[in-house]
Design an enzyme around this catalytic site. Structure first.
Site, PDB file in Angstrom:
ATOM      1  N   LEU A   5      49.732  73.034   3.977  1.00 46.23           N
ATOM      2  CA  LEU A   5      50.743  72.307   4.759  1.00 46.23           C
ATOM      3  C   LEU A   5      50.222  70.950   5.183  1.00 46.23           C
ATOM      4  CD1 LEU A   5      53.231  71.940   6.686  1.00 46.23           C
ATOM      5  CD2 LEU A   5      51.908  73.228   8.394  1.00 46.23           C
ATOM      6  N   SER A   6      51.034  69.901   5.027  1.00 46.13           N
ATOM      7  CA  SER A   6      50.783  68.588   5.603  1.00 46.13           C
ATOM      8  C   SER A   6      49.452  68.029   5.089  1.00 46.13           C
ATOM      9  CB  SER A   6      50.829  68.678   7.128  1.00 46.13           C
ATOM     10  OG  SER A   6      50.838  67.411   7.723  1.00 46.13           O
ATOM     11  N   ALA A   7      48.463  67.831   5.961  1.00 44.76           N
ATOM     12  CA  ALA A   7      47.156  67.405   5.469  1.00 44.76           C
ATOM     13  C   ALA A   7      46.591  68.442   4.510  1.00 44.76           C
ATOM     14  CB  ALA A   7      46.198  67.190   6.636  1.00 44.76           C
TER      15      ALA A   7
END
Length: 435
Positions: A180-182
């Protein structure tokens, strides 16, 4: 750039973690990395460690098993595993990468991956970074010392996979990665740097490989996003492992339509990157919707009939992992923590995309029949917002619809257009046919 001094010092790294000098990153660079990383996870100013600790309180779930001595660990990461009680021999592996301000246990408790690991018999390897690496516990997807083959955090994750094979008897030919995300951006790193290790990946609210090379460019990648040709994106991946000619990993892309932090344009650029590597065009071969929230799926299929790339656009959600709490066969996860959003159980569909649910993964003998054509999705917004959301691009002060290339007029907040999206990722100026 904004920077909030932590309310108390970061805890020292455990003595067993070696390979990255504590003083190896200049303070100014660390401060800037903090600002970029926090924005990637939250879209807000950095939070104090006390707030992070409250957010990371584990939900009622089995504790992960910590693994030490899994390799030289040049990226100073921590390895955890979720091992089903009856893990079969030669089991597949899914590597899971958390978002900023999160940790491995929090991601395990809320994403729902462990539910399917127990159901279908695969090992989940959770990599966890620390405040010593990044003050807000983000994977350093934009740092050249961490996002290259054989270096830093990327090399540590690769060593975790190798250790899983030797310690748990897992199948080195069935290794996947998601995040997720980073962690999604770091998923792109692992697929690019180690295409010979990972057969597939699922990028959730992430960024194409090769977009960010430093803190400043990382901000631009997140919003408004970077528009490059498919060939240019593909070359960035080829440059990550020179001489490698394939096969390339299969890639599933998940993105919320209303993500203000990592704008939806990134889903388009990821699609362009991986379809080009697979020698495919950017017009989907199949489109469908997934229950329960009408997530729009676009599939890009090889000549043999197998989906090499898919894009899943989740309506009405912002920045986070889509989950659907409950005990049904297609439900999973929890929403009591930020960035796990009630909508659809993405982990169910990711597990299925990886071929880990027992479903047939070979190409069907006959191509599936597309469902009836759905009503086109329509978007009314300023040209500025269309560009920011990835529905348009900008050149020479004008905005152009993504896909059709139609001139929308001046790129500003005053010119408003209604765009029709059909098929997914292809936008035209609406002419009265929108609902």
């Amino acid at each position: 750039m904004p920077y909030v001094t932590p309310s108390h010092p970061a805890p020292p790294a455990p003595a067993a973690r070696t390979g990255r000098p504590r003083g190896g990153r200049p303070l100014g660079r660390l401060a800037a990395a903090l600002a970029a990383a926090v924005t990637l996870a939250t879209g807000a100013a950095p939070v104090a460690p006390a707030t992070e600790a409250r957010a990371a309180v584990p939900r009622a779930a089995a504790a992960l098993e910590r693994v030490t001595d899994f390799g030289a660990n040049p990226g100073a990461l921590t390895m955890y595993v979720h091992r089903p009680a009856a893990l079969p021999a030669n089991a597949p592996v899914v590597v899971a990468l958390h978002g900023c301000t999160q940790n491995a246990q929090l991601y395990a408790d809320n994403s729902g991956l462990d539910t399917f690991a127990d159901r279908h018999g695969f090992l989940v390897v959770y990599a966890e970074t620390t405040t010593a690496n990044n003050a807000n516990k983000c994977f350093n997807w934009f740092q050249t010392g961490d996002n290259r083959r054989g270096r830093g955090e990327a090399a540590s994750i690769r060593q975790m996979v190798a250790h899983a094979t030797s310690a748990y008897g897992t199948d080195p030919a069935r290794v996947q990665v998601t995040g997720l995300s980073a962690g999604g951006a770091m998923t792109s790193v692992m697929l690019a740097a180690y295409p010979d290790v990972f057969t597939a990946g699922a990028v959730v609210a992430g960024i194409p490989y090769g977009c960010g090379v430093d803190v400043v460019s990382a901000f631009g990648c997140m919003s408004p996003g970077v528009d490059r040709t498919p060939a240019a994106w593909a070359q960035a991946v080829r440059d990550a492992h020179p001489g490698y000619a394939g096969p390339w990993p299969r890639v599933a892309i998940w993105h919320g339509d209303n993500d203000p932090t990592v704008v939806p344009r990134n889903a388009d650029e990821l699609r362009d990157q991986w379809t080009a590597l697979h020698g495919l065009g950017q017009t989907p071969d199949r489109t469908s919707t997934l229950a329960p929230d009408n997530t729009r799926r676009s599939e890009y299929v090889t000549a043999g009939g197998r989906t090499a790339v898919e894009v899943n656009r989740v309506p009405g959600i912002g920045h986070g992992t889509p989950v659907a709490p409950g005990t049904g066969p297609q439900q999973c996860g929890a929403t009591g923590t930020q960035h796990f959003i009630a909508s659809i159980c993405s982990s169910y569909w990711i597990t299925r995309f990886f071929g880990l649910d027992g479903s047939v993964t070979e190409p069907p003998t006959e191509p599936p029949v597309d469902p009836p054509t759905e009503p086109a999705a329509c978007w009314t917004a300023s040209n500025y917002e269309h560009v920011r959301a990835g529905r348009a691009t900008t050149t020479g002060g004008y905005a152009y619809a993504k896909g059709s290339g139609q001139n929308l007029g001046l790129y500003n907040t005053f010119v408003t257009r209604t765009l029709k999206e059909t098929p997914p990722g292809h936008y035209t100026i609406a002419t009265g046919s929108c609902p």
